[in-house]
Every structure is written in structure tokens, then in C-alpha cells.
Design a protein around this motif. Structure first.
Motif, mmCIF file in Angstrom:
data_model
loop_
_atom_site.group_PDB
_atom_site.id
_atom_site.type_symbol
_atom_site.label_atom_id
_atom_site.label_comp_id
_atom_site.label_asym_id
_atom_site.label_seq_id
_atom_site.Cartn_x
_atom_site.Cartn_y
_atom_site.Cartn_z
ATOM 1 N N SER A 1 9.402 8.646 6.552
ATOM 2 C CA SER A 1 8.752 8.156 5.335
ATOM 3 C C SER A 1 9.739 8.043 4.181
ATOM 4 C CB SER A 1 7.595 9.080 4.934
ATOM 5 O OG SER A 1 8.081 10.313 4.416
ATOM 6 N N ARG B 1 -6.870 8.483 4.935
ATOM 7 C CA ARG B 1 -6.385 7.112 4.773
ATOM 8 C C ARG B 1 -5.993 6.849 3.317
ATOM 9 N NH1 ARG B 1 -7.489 3.592 9.056
ATOM 10 N NH2 ARG B 1 -7.120 1.861 7.625
ATOM 11 N N LEU C 1 -2.517 7.856 2.106
ATOM 12 C CA LEU C 1 -1.366 7.056 2.526
ATOM 13 C C LEU C 1 -1.208 5.773 1.721
ATOM 14 C CD1 LEU C 1 -1.536 7.465 6.416
ATOM 15 C CD2 LEU C 1 -0.362 8.885 4.725
ATOM 16 N N GLU C 2 -2.063 5.576 0.716
ATOM 17 C CA GLU C 2 -1.939 4.402 -0.157
ATOM 18 C C GLU C 2 -0.874 4.697 -1.212
ATOM 19 O OE1 GLU C 2 -3.324 1.588 0.380
ATOM 20 O OE2 GLU C 2 -4.575 2.269 2.044
ATOM 21 N N LEU D 1 5.710 4.480 0.726
ATOM 22 C CA LEU D 1 5.577 4.806 2.142
ATOM 23 C C LEU D 1 5.759 3.547 2.988
ATOM 24 C CD1 LEU D 1 4.848 7.131 4.126
ATOM 25 C CD2 LEU D 1 2.475 6.339 3.992
ATOM 26 N N ARG E 1 5.412 0.710 5.620
ATOM 27 C CA ARG E 1 4.189 0.283 6.307
ATOM 28 C C ARG E 1 4.157 0.769 7.750
ATOM 29 N NH1 ARG E 1 1.996 -5.992 6.860
ATOM 30 N NH2 ARG E 1 0.156 -5.485 8.132
ATOM 31 N N ARG F 1 3.131 4.371 7.844
ATOM 32 C CA ARG F 1 1.696 4.504 7.547
ATOM 33 C C ARG F 1 0.863 4.179 8.784
ATOM 34 N NH1 ARG F 1 -2.641 1.316 5.991
ATOM 35 N NH2 ARG F 1 -4.126 2.353 4.591
ATOM 36 N N GLU F 2 1.204 3.083 9.459
ATOM 37 C CA GLU F 2 0.439 2.682 10.640
ATOM 38 C C GLU F 2 0.544 3.724 11.750
ATOM 39 O OE1 GLU F 2 2.000 -1.156 11.522
ATOM 40 O OE2 GLU F 2 0.776 -2.184 10.008
#
Length: 341
Positions: free
Chosen positions: A73, A313, A316-317, A321, A323, A326-327
Motif C-alpha cells: 500500500s 470497504r 479503503l476509500e 491507496l 487500486r 484495494r482490490e
């Protein structure tokens, strides 16, 4: 039967196994004495009770995989987070060695538990040695956040132990509240998962906002994992869970659905059955499950699970971070919480 998304191993687990397994074995070899290394090697599945090599097995390595994602991250190579991944897995296995003793469990994943072969004192000492090794691995890593990461892992360990102590205390109490039970789940299950999700980034000196979001993500997922486990402990299918149907009710476990039902909508009949001292017969076990569902215990647990997953969820916005990370974190969350029940 087709394999669902949540039943497939996430890519992060495969990557974690490849990086962490050799480093984990090296840490056990380098930081433990011969006597404790023998017990730890058996516990991890690397050897038999005589120390002879066996087929390598180290569990799923969920927490180390989360720690590697945490390191990523920050934009770093996952290899830079290996020390964090190893440390959190050492703490996890410290807890498993001690849990098997406290729960009087004679088997773990189809093998005799360490204490049944080596005795309680040696198993306890091996667990203690793994805990001490975790700190050594972090402090010897040479990474910029080694000191703060070690402190965070110690804090998470204290919380985990506090949660375990509360869980033991609940067995003797008939007045456990829902808030207490949620706090216990957050400590016992959520604390180490929370640490795993942030410790890789912390070891590499990440900024505070990212660390906070990653830790909160892990905390939500930890409680969600416990909620799913509690649902499976009552309504899970034995062929999937490996447990007897209605297993948690049979032992009068203070699980979240039960505590909700007893406090928020339970009947005198439910209280009398669950707080009794005589073993529950088959008819009574099924009656308790019926009363818990009627009181809203199953519905509340599903709703709380959805709230925790949504909260994870939201954590993680964060613009900083990547993408892809995050996924993969969300994929790991699904793997841990989207089990069938």
C-alpha cells in the motif's frame, strides 16, 4: 459443486505463501532454542515429533498475506514487508499453541496438537518463544518503522489476550451484554487482523492516515469473521464447517447471536435453557436454536455482518491507496467473510 469467488484462494495468499514460508522457517530456526524449535516445527507441520521433515504446511497464512498487502500500500515491493508478515504469523501461532491447551483440543487440522505429544510445559514455552521471536524479527529488520511496528504488534497481542480472557470469563457468567461480546470479538479476533492489515505499511514508515484506515479495515473484517463463525456455529452445514450441527449451542457458547437473543428479545424459556447446568438434550438444543432465531439473533447477526463489511470497504476509500491493493484487500475480505451458512 462449482467453486464460488469466496471459496477460491485469493492471489494474495499464493504470493504470501511463496514469500513468507521460507522466512518463517528461518525465523523459527534462528530465534528459537533447539527444544522449542522442535515443538514449533511440529506445530507448523514442517516435521514430525522426532524432528524428521514432513510435507510442508504452515496454514493458510492469511495474516502474513495481509501484512504484505499492507507493505504494498506504500508503493513498496512486497518483499520489503516480509519481516512484518513473519512477525504477525509468529504471534498467531503463539496463540494457537496456547489455545489448544486451554481448549483441551487434541487435534488441529488432522494432526495431534503439540501439547498432546510434547506435554503442556513444552508447548507453552514454544508459544512463548514464538512471541519473543516476533519482536526480534521486527527490531532486527532494519526498516524505518521497526520500533513503532513492534509496539503496535505488542498492543495487538495484549488486546488479543484480553479478548481471550473475556471469552473465558463469559463461560462463568449469565449476564454478558451485547456490547461486551462485541468488544471481546474485536479484541480476540479483530486486534491481530487489524495489526496485520497495517503493520507492513507501519514497518516501512507510512503516514498516519493510511495506517489508521488499514487498521480500521482489519478491525471490521476481524469482527465480521467472528460473526460468520458464530453463524456457522449454529446454522452451518457440518460438511462445510467440520462441526456437529448446532455445535455452539451444545456447549452453551456465548456467541453473538445467542447474546443478542438473550439480551434484546429473548424469552424466559431461552434464558432458563441456556443458563441451566444440565447438558442440553437434542430436543432442547433445537428449541434453543428456534428461540434464538425467533428473538432476532440470526437476523441481527446478518445485519451486523453487512454493516462491518460495508465499514471495511469505506476504510479503503483513500486516494493514497493503490487500486490493485484495494482490490486485493477486498478479495481477502470476501475470502474471510463470505463463507456459506
Amino acid at each position: 459443486m462449482s467453486t464460488t469467488h469466496a471459496e477460491r484462494s485469493p492471489d494474495a495468499l499464493d504470493a504470501g505463501i511463496a514469500l513468507v514460508r521460507p522466512a518463517l522457517r528461518a525465523a523459527v530456526r534462528d530465534y528459537l532454542s533447539h527444544e522449542t524449535e522442535l515443538v514449533a516445527g511440529y506445530h507448523h507441520g514442517w516435521s514430525d515429533e522426532q524432528g524428521r521433515p514432513t510435507e510442508e504446511w504452515s496454514g493458510k497464512l492469511v495474516r502474513p498475506s495481509l501484512a504484505l498487502l499492507s507493505a504494498r500500500s506504500t508503493g513498496a515491493d512486497p518483499a520489503d514487508g516480509v519481516a512484518a508478515a513473519v512477525a504477525v504469523e509468529l504471534v498467531h501461532n503463539f496463540s494457537l499453541l496456547h489455545d489448544d491447551i486451554m481448549d483441551n483440543d487434541s487435534a488441529r487440522r488432522g494432526r495431534a496438537t503439540a501439547w498432546t505429544l510434547f506435554g503442556v510445559p513444552r508447548a507453552i514455552l514454544a508459544g512463548d518463544a514464538l512471541l519473543a521471536a516476533a519482536t526480534g524479527v521486527l527490531l532486527d529488520s532494519g526498516k524505518p518503522g521497526a520500533g513503532t511496528a513492534a509496539n503496535s504488534l505488542a498492543t495487538a497481542t495484549r488486546r488479543m489476550i484480553s479478548g481471550q480472557a473475556a471469552d473465558v470469563e463469559f463461560e462463568r457468567r449469565d449476564d454478558v451484554t451485547l456490547d461486551e461480546c462485541l468488544r471481546m470479538a474485536g479484541d480476540k479476533t479483530g486486534a491481530l487482523l487489524s495489526c496485520a492489515c497495517s503493520i507492513g505499511a507501519e514497518l516501512l514508515g507510512a503516514e498516519a492516515e493510511l495506517l489508521h484506515r488499514l487498521a480500521r479495515f482489519g478491525e471490521h473484517i476481524g469482527v465480521a469473521f467472528q460473526l460468520v463463525d458464530d453463524l456457522l456455529g449454529i446454522w452451518g452445514e457440518p460438511e462445510r464447517t467440520g462441526k456437529q450441527v448446532l455445535a455452539d449451542i451444545r456447549v452453551r457458547k456465548k456467541s453473538l447471536p445467542l447474546v443478542f437473543a438473550l439480551n434484546e428479545g429473548g424469552s424466559d424459556e431461552l434464558s432458563a435453557l441456556y443458563h441451566g447446568s444440565e447438558p442440553l438434550d437434542e430436543k432442547q438444543v433445537h428449541r434453543v436454536a428456534e428461540l434464538v432465531e425467533r428473538a432476532g439473533g440470526r437476523e441481527w447477526t446478518h445485519e451486523e455482518l453487512a454493516r462491518r463489511v460495508a465499514g471495511a470497504r469505506e476504510c479503503l476509500e483513500h486516494d493514497g491507496l493503490p487500486r490493485s491493493v484495494r482490490e486485493e484487500l477486498l478479495e481477502m475480505a470476501a475470502f474471510l467473510t463470505d463463507r456459506r451458512f
